[in-house]
Design a protein around this motif. Structure first.
Motif, PDB file in Angstrom:
ATOM      1  N   TRP A   1       0.835  -1.213   0.000  1.00 20.34           N
ATOM      2  CA  TRP A   1       0.000   0.000   0.000  1.00 20.34           C
ATOM      3  C   TRP A   1       0.861   1.250   0.000  1.00 20.34           C
ATOM      4  CZ3 TRP A   1      -4.446  -0.447  -1.948  1.00 20.34           C
ATOM      5  CH2 TRP A   1      -5.225  -1.594  -1.747  1.00 20.34           C
ATOM      6  N   ASN A   2       2.059   1.178   0.572  1.00 17.45           N
ATOM      7  CA  ASN A   2       2.948   2.341   0.499  1.00 17.45           C
ATOM      8  C   ASN A   2       3.400   2.607  -0.934  1.00 17.45           C
ATOM      9  OD1 ASN A   2       3.549   3.945   2.788  1.00 17.45           O
ATOM     10  ND2 ASN A   2       4.312   2.086   3.799  1.00 17.45           N
ATOM     11  N   VAL A   3       3.668   1.509  -1.693  1.00 11.51           N
ATOM     12  CA  VAL A   3       4.045   1.704  -3.100  1.00 11.51           C
ATOM     13  C   VAL A   3       2.875   2.307  -3.871  1.00 11.51           C
ATOM     14  CG1 VAL A   3       4.872   0.586  -5.186  1.00 11.51           C
ATOM     15  CG2 VAL A   3       5.689  -0.199  -2.991  1.00 11.51           C
ATOM     16  N   VAL A   4       1.663   1.809  -3.593  1.00  7.66           N
ATOM     17  CA  VAL A   4       0.488   2.381  -4.260  1.00  7.66           C
ATOM     18  C   VAL A   4       0.398   3.872  -3.942  1.00  7.66           C
ATOM     19  CG1 VAL A   4      -2.031   2.368  -4.346  1.00  7.66           C
ATOM     20  CG2 VAL A   4      -0.783   0.208  -4.281  1.00  7.66           C
ATOM     21  N   LEU A   5       0.619   4.203  -2.662  1.00 10.13           N
ATOM     22  CA  LEU A   5       0.577   5.613  -2.254  1.00 10.13           C
ATOM     23  C   LEU A   5       1.604   6.423  -3.029  1.00 10.13           C
ATOM     24  CD1 LEU A   5      -0.736   7.552  -0.196  1.00 10.13           C
ATOM     25  CD2 LEU A   5       1.178   7.047   1.332  1.00 10.13           C
ATOM     26  N   ALA A   6       2.784   5.822  -3.244  1.00 11.01           N
ATOM     27  CA  ALA A   6       3.853   6.535  -3.955  1.00 11.01           C
ATOM     28  C   ALA A   6       3.500   6.749  -5.416  1.00 11.01           C
ATOM     29  CB  ALA A   6       5.155   5.753  -3.835  1.00 11.01           C
ATOM     30  N   LEU A   7       2.571   5.947  -5.940  1.00 14.78           N
ATOM     31  CA  LEU A   7       2.190   6.111  -7.343  1.00 14.78           C
ATOM     32  C   LEU A   7       1.071   7.142  -7.510  1.00 14.78           C
ATOM     33  CD1 LEU A   7       2.269   2.401  -8.540  1.00 14.78           C
ATOM     34  CD2 LEU A   7       3.706   4.251  -9.391  1.00 14.78           C
ATOM     35  N   VAL A   8       0.470   7.554  -6.381  1.00 10.54           N
ATOM     36  CA  VAL A   8      -0.654   8.485  -6.466  1.00 10.54           C
ATOM     37  C   VAL A   8      -0.287   9.806  -7.156  1.00 10.54           C
ATOM     38  CG1 VAL A   8      -2.215   9.901  -5.073  1.00 10.54           C
ATOM     39  CG2 VAL A   8      -2.008   7.453  -4.631  1.00 10.54           C
ATOM     40  N   PRO A   9       0.886  10.428  -6.868  1.00 14.41           N
ATOM     41  CA  PRO A   9       1.206  11.662  -7.594  1.00 14.41           C
ATOM     42  C   PRO A   9       1.189  11.476  -9.106  1.00 14.41           C
ATOM     43  CG  PRO A   9       2.868  11.222  -5.907  1.00 14.41           C
ATOM     44  CD  PRO A   9       1.894  10.106  -5.852  1.00 14.41           C
ATOM     45  N   ALA A  10       1.755  10.354  -9.581  1.00 15.10           N
ATOM     46  CA  ALA A  10       1.776  10.115 -11.017  1.00 15.10           C
ATOM     47  C   ALA A  10       0.356   9.984 -11.550  1.00 15.10           C
ATOM     48  CB  ALA A  10       2.566   8.842 -11.334  1.00 15.10           C
ATOM     49  N   LEU A  11      -0.518   9.342 -10.749  1.00 13.22           N
ATOM     50  CA  LEU A  11      -1.902   9.176 -11.179  1.00 13.22           C
ATOM     51  C   LEU A  11      -2.603  10.527 -11.257  1.00 13.22           C
ATOM     52  CD1 LEU A  11      -4.011   7.100 -11.935  1.00 13.22           C
ATOM     53  CD2 LEU A  11      -4.596   6.868  -9.535  1.00 13.22           C
ATOM     54  N   ILE A  12      -2.308  11.385 -10.265  1.00 15.41           N
ATOM     55  CA  ILE A  12      -2.921  12.714 -10.266  1.00 15.41           C
ATOM     56  C   ILE A  12      -2.468  13.504 -11.496  1.00 15.41           C
ATOM     57  CG2 ILE A  12      -2.993  14.926  -9.050  1.00 15.41           C
ATOM     58  CD1 ILE A  12      -2.790  13.326  -6.434  1.00 15.41           C
ATOM     59  N   PHE A  13      -1.166  13.457 -11.780  1.00 13.52           N
ATOM     60  CA  PHE A  13      -0.656  14.170 -12.955  1.00 13.52           C
ATOM     61  C   PHE A  13      -1.309  13.635 -14.224  1.00 13.52           C
ATOM     62  CE2 PHE A  13       3.040  17.072 -12.514  1.00 13.52           C
ATOM     63  CZ  PHE A  13       3.014  17.199 -11.137  1.00 13.52           C
ATOM     64  N   ALA A  14      -1.412  12.320 -14.314  1.00 10.90           N
ATOM     65  CA  ALA A  14      -1.987  11.709 -15.519  1.00 10.90           C
ATOM     66  C   ALA A  14      -3.436  12.148 -15.682  1.00 10.90           C
ATOM     67  CB  ALA A  14      -1.898  10.194 -15.430  1.00 10.90           C
ATOM     68  N   THR A  15      -4.181  12.161 -14.568  1.00  6.10           N
ATOM     69  CA  THR A  15      -5.576  12.573 -14.634  1.00  6.10           C
ATOM     70  C   THR A  15      -5.684  14.040 -15.033  1.00  6.10           C
ATOM     71  OG1 THR A  15      -5.902  11.064 -12.803  1.00  6.10           O
ATOM     72  CG2 THR A  15      -7.747  12.456 -13.388  1.00  6.10           C
ATOM     73  N   TYR A  16      -4.739  14.859 -14.537  1.00  2.60           N
ATOM     74  CA  TYR A  16      -4.758  16.271 -14.889  1.00  2.60           C
ATOM     75  C   TYR A  16      -4.529  16.446 -16.389  1.00  2.60           C
ATOM     76  CZ  TYR A  16      -3.106  21.039 -15.449  1.00  2.60           C
ATOM     77  OH  TYR A  16      -2.925  22.312 -15.893  1.00  2.60           O
ATOM     78  N   TYR A  17      -3.574  15.702 -16.950  1.00  2.00           N
ATOM     79  CA  TYR A  17      -3.214  15.920 -18.344  1.00  2.00           C
ATOM     80  C   TYR A  17      -4.158  15.237 -19.317  1.00  2.00           C
ATOM     81  CZ  TYR A  17       1.141  18.236 -17.266  1.00  2.00           C
ATOM     82  OH  TYR A  17       2.070  19.136 -16.827  1.00  2.00           O
ATOM     83  N   TRP A  18      -4.679  14.069 -18.961  1.00  2.00           N
ATOM     84  CA  TRP A  18      -5.480  13.312 -19.934  1.00  2.00           C
ATOM     85  C   TRP A  18      -6.954  13.220 -19.547  1.00  2.00           C
ATOM     86  CZ3 TRP A  18      -0.585  10.346 -19.598  1.00  2.00           C
ATOM     87  CH2 TRP A  18       0.200  10.562 -20.730  1.00  2.00           C
ATOM     88  N   GLY A  19      -7.305  13.801 -18.420  1.00  2.00           N
ATOM     89  CA  GLY A  19      -8.695  13.757 -18.023  1.00  2.00           C
ATOM     90  C   GLY A  19      -9.032  12.481 -17.273  1.00  2.00           C
ATOM     91  N   LEU A  20     -10.323  12.316 -16.979  1.00  2.00           N
ATOM     92  CA  LEU A  20     -10.756  11.236 -16.113  1.00  2.00           C
ATOM     93  C   LEU A  20     -10.528   9.864 -16.722  1.00  2.00           C
ATOM     94  CD1 LEU A  20     -14.018  12.677 -14.567  1.00  2.00           C
ATOM     95  CD2 LEU A  20     -11.906  12.044 -13.379  1.00  2.00           C
ATOM     96  N   ARG A  21     -10.369   9.814 -18.055  1.00  2.00           N
ATOM     97  CA  ARG A  21     -10.202   8.514 -18.705  1.00  2.00           C
ATOM     98  C   ARG A  21      -8.961   7.785 -18.188  1.00  2.00           C
ATOM     99  NH1 ARG A  21     -12.336   5.541 -22.610  1.00  2.00           N
ATOM    100  NH2 ARG A  21     -10.868   4.085 -23.545  1.00  2.00           N
ATOM    101  N   ALA A  22      -7.893   8.548 -17.934  1.00  2.00           N
ATOM    102  CA  ALA A  22      -6.674   7.923 -17.420  1.00  2.00           C
ATOM    103  C   ALA A  22      -6.946   7.283 -16.054  1.00  2.00           C
ATOM    104  CB  ALA A  22      -5.562   8.953 -17.315  1.00  2.00           C
TER     105      ALA A  22
END
Lengths: 368, 182, 196
Positions: A26-47
């Protein structure tokens, strides 16, 4: 000492730590959250939708298989969630929704449960899932890239000053320069017949060389760093990935050797061999190579998987160098523009051999 | 010693019988195979340039090509020949028909063993038909800035076919010009 | 009674692919489509039948020291016959099976049956064994090819069996697909056997 304390006799290990599988995953998942946020910002909710689909499918699939195998159901330890999420991070945001679903099912069944579940898989399941999707649906995996908001996909958003007469290029050459991912552009430009073609169309000036230099200009590197380029969901922003990696390093969840030697090898080799055939290399080129594609994602989040990487320190150094070497070989010589995933898979398979080679000698024994 | 000679002799008898049978069957099948191959090639030629008489010629490099003439008017209709190049996992042989101006009339892949589902799609009519009407300068795949739309996921096969066509057309063109001057 | 037993053992109990695990090279290579599997299966069955008959006939006159070369000569002759006849009368199938026809020579099933069965039993039993093993081989190939062709090309025996919107899973007809399919089918086979 308290009278009630009993003497506890137990086999090793005697030192215990609070680290658990659940905690780590779960810590690794947490560490991936910033990348997910950036991806959602750039590509929208589809990402976001694609990523969560992959993760949830993996969890459901693992639960079903564990039920069928009649073993304890351990899906809340997060390892399946992580696999699904990493798999979806390897797909671009324009992909059809069934792609992460099938990929996650394959990753969990063939990549993991067939071998006996967590800890027994020979290769990283998420990467195996990606390789499977790549071999099965190459058109969906590599075609139909989506541009991020307000930028040319390849990240060369200052095209006008690279070549004023770019519009005179054949439509196909123009499409190539302005579309797809930076590594695709770099790959095509290394094909000398293509370079000759666009140079000829641009009236004899060295346009191919200039586009290539354009890839390594400050502006492009900045886009790569902050995430203003086309690519897979997880590789959108080097900054977001580094943020997560720093958290994992601080928490002592991943070890620095593999990422450092992996990225370092790519850096050095791309500096020596990365230039265009026939022209010199640029000091900025190594930065282009380490910032683009899935290198950061692979080096920090996939090449550091506990099960599939060597146990010893020297082993991890060998692993990292091997990954870097293969990545550069595939990027510069092989048929694909990107080679991070295949290089990690290959070195995963090498891991037992590396462990054997670097087995530490028992205390007190003389080295042969 | 004698024992081993005996063993060798027995093995020799077996081999002799076997090769005798094989030789007999070969005399039966070899003509059928040769005839079938010739007929297939001829059918392909006829589908590329219909209603023509073909005359076989050989270039200086030893490449076989056929000159197609209209039997009624004795007029040059074009040329057909086989272009071959190494693709992704096999040598791809493509028979091509060109008109007297060396524009492609049509192509047909006659032999290949490329990846099923990817490169092997080069035998599909939709890939072959796009070549009709192309001249030498168009014969580059789209990734090299040309007109040929490559098969999805099989750029290497597409490029191999396109380049082999271009090169063999050039070969025949050279040969034709030398022949014309003589 | 034993004739029937020899005839049917190749189907499940001693299935050459899933149980004996023999002849895997053609199994993995030609099962990209059902028609290839049937062609390969029948070619191998024909060779197996002929070589079993001949070998059980000559078993009395073959010195045991040179039996393996003699078997190979017999097998290779029949393979060459199949190769030539197929090239002459079934050119399309011959083209798609390609190199794997000559490779029947080294198919372990054929030499394996010659050594393990035909050289110790009479002609009638050897025929039963050859037919049983050949059928088992052909059916196993067809089973693998069925999964691979439907998944990887969306067709079965060349006919479209999936909706047009189905996007074929290419990996199934590539080399890794052969290993994965074979692995799953073997696991299934073991599961069935264990339940019995």
């Amino acid at each position: 000492m308290n009278k009630n304390d009993k003497l506890i006799v137990s086999p090793a290990p005697h030192v215990h730590d609070k680290t658990t599988v659940k905690n780590v995953m779960w810590n690794v998942v947490l560490a991936l959250v910033p990348a997910l946020i950036f991806a959602t910002y750039y590509w929208g909710l589809r990402a976001l939708l694609l990523s969560l689909t992959g993760a949830v499918t993996a969890v459901v699939c693992e639960a079903i298989i564990q039920k069928l195998r009649k073993v304890p159901i351990t899906v809340n330890d997060g390892s399946a969630f992580l696999t699904g999420l990493l798999l979806a991070f390897n797909i671009h945001a324009g992909a059809p929704i069934w792609l992460p679903i099938i990929g996650a099912v394959f990753a969990i069944t063939v990549g993991k449960q067939v071998f006996g579940g967590l800890g027994n898989n020979p290769v990283n399941p998420a990467l195996l899932g990606r390789a499977f999707l790549m071999a099965s649906w190459p058109t969906h995996m590599t075609g139909g890239w989506v541009a991020v908001k307000g930028a040319a996909m390849s990240g060369i958003n200052n095209l006008s000053h690279i070549a004023t007469n770019l519009e005179q290029l054949s439509p196909k050459a123009y499409e190539l320069v302005t579309s797809a991912t930076p590594l695709n552009v770099a790959k095509s430009l290394r094909d000398s017949s293509f370079i000759a073609e666009i140079n000829a169309q641009a009236g004899g000036i060295d346009l191919g060389g200039r586009i290539f230099t354009g890839l390594t200009e400050m502006e492009t590197l900045k886009s790569l760093f902050w995430g203003n380029i086309g690519g897979c969901i997880g590789e959108v922003s080097v900054f977001a990935l580094l943020l997560g990696a720093a958290y994992l390093l601080y928490k002592n969840i991943i070890e620095w050797r593999i990422p450092l030697f992996f990225i370092g090898t790519v850096f050095v080799l791309s500096f020596i061999f990365g230039g265009l055939p026939g022209s010199g290399t640029s000091v900025m080129l190594p930065f282009f190579h380490i910032f683009s594609g899935g290198l950061m994602l692979g080096a920090f989040f996939m090449a550091t998987d506990y099960t599939t990487t060597p146990l010893t320190k020297q082993g991890r150094i060998i692993f990292g160098i091997g990954c870097g070497l293969l990545t550069i070989v595939i990027r510069l010589v092989g048929g694909y523009p990107e080679g991070v995933s295949y290089s990690i898979l290959f070195m995963n398979v090498m891991t037992p051999l590396i462990d054997r080679l670097t087995r530490p000698k028992a205390f007190g024994r003389v080295k042969k | 010693m004698k024992y081993y000679l005996k063993l060798g002799f027995i093995l020799f008898v077996f081999c002799a019988i076997a090769s005798g049978i094989l030789a007999y069957i070969n005399t039966l099948t070899a003509p059928v195979i040769a005839e079938r191959k010739a007929r297939e090639e001829e059918e392909t030629r006829n589908s590329l340039i219909p209603n023509a008489d073909f005359e076989q010629k050989v270039t200086d490099q030893g490449m076989i090509y056929y000159v197609a003439k209209d039997p009624a008017k004795d007029e040059l209709l074009g040329y057909t020949f086989i272009a071959a190049d190494v693709g992704y996992s096999s040598t791809v042989q493509t028979m091509v028909g060109v008109d007297p101006e060396f524009e492609v009339l049509g192509i047909q892949v006659v032999d290949q063993a490329e990846t099923p589902g990817l490169g092997a799609n080069c035998t599909s009519p939709s890939f072959a038909s796009q070549f009709s009407g192309m001249s030498i300068n168009d014969l580059y795949v789209d990734k090299d800035g040309g007109e040929v739309a490559s098969l999805s996921g099989a750029t290497i096969t597409s490029r191999c076919i396109t380049n082999s066509l271009r090169e063999s057309i050039l070969d025949v063109q050279d040969e034709d010009q030398i022949g014309g001057e003589q | 009674m034993t004739f029937i037993k020899e005839l049917t053992k190749g189907l499940i109990k001693d299935n050459p692919i899933f149980v004996l695990v023999l002849g895997l090279c053609p199994t993995l290579a030609v099962t990209t489509s059902v028609i290839n599997a049937l062609g390969m299966g029948s070619a191998a069955t024909f060779v197996l039948l002929c070589s079993n008959i001949i070998i059980s006939m000559i078993k009395g006159i073959t010195p045991s020291k040179i039996r393996i070369p003699v078997y190979i000569v017999v097998i290779a002759s029949f393979v060459t016959i199949v190769d030539m006849v197929m090239a002459a009368y079934l050119p399309d199938l011959h083209k798609s099976l390609g190199l794997f026809i000559p490779l029947i020579v080294v198919n372990c099933i054929i030499l394996g049956r010659a050594e393990a069965f035909a050289s110790k039993n009479n002609v009638i039993m050897s025929i039963a064994d050859a037919i049983g093993m050949g059928l088992g081989f052909t059916l196993s190939l067809t089973l693998i090819a069925t999964f691979r062709e439907i998944l990887g090309a969306g067709t079965w025996l060349g006919m479209r069996v999936t909706p047009m919107s189905y996007d074929p899973m290419l990996i199934a007809i590539l080399a890794p697909g052969a290993f994965i399919t074979l692995g799953f089918l073997m696991a299934l086979m073991n599961m069935i056997k264990e339940k019995k």
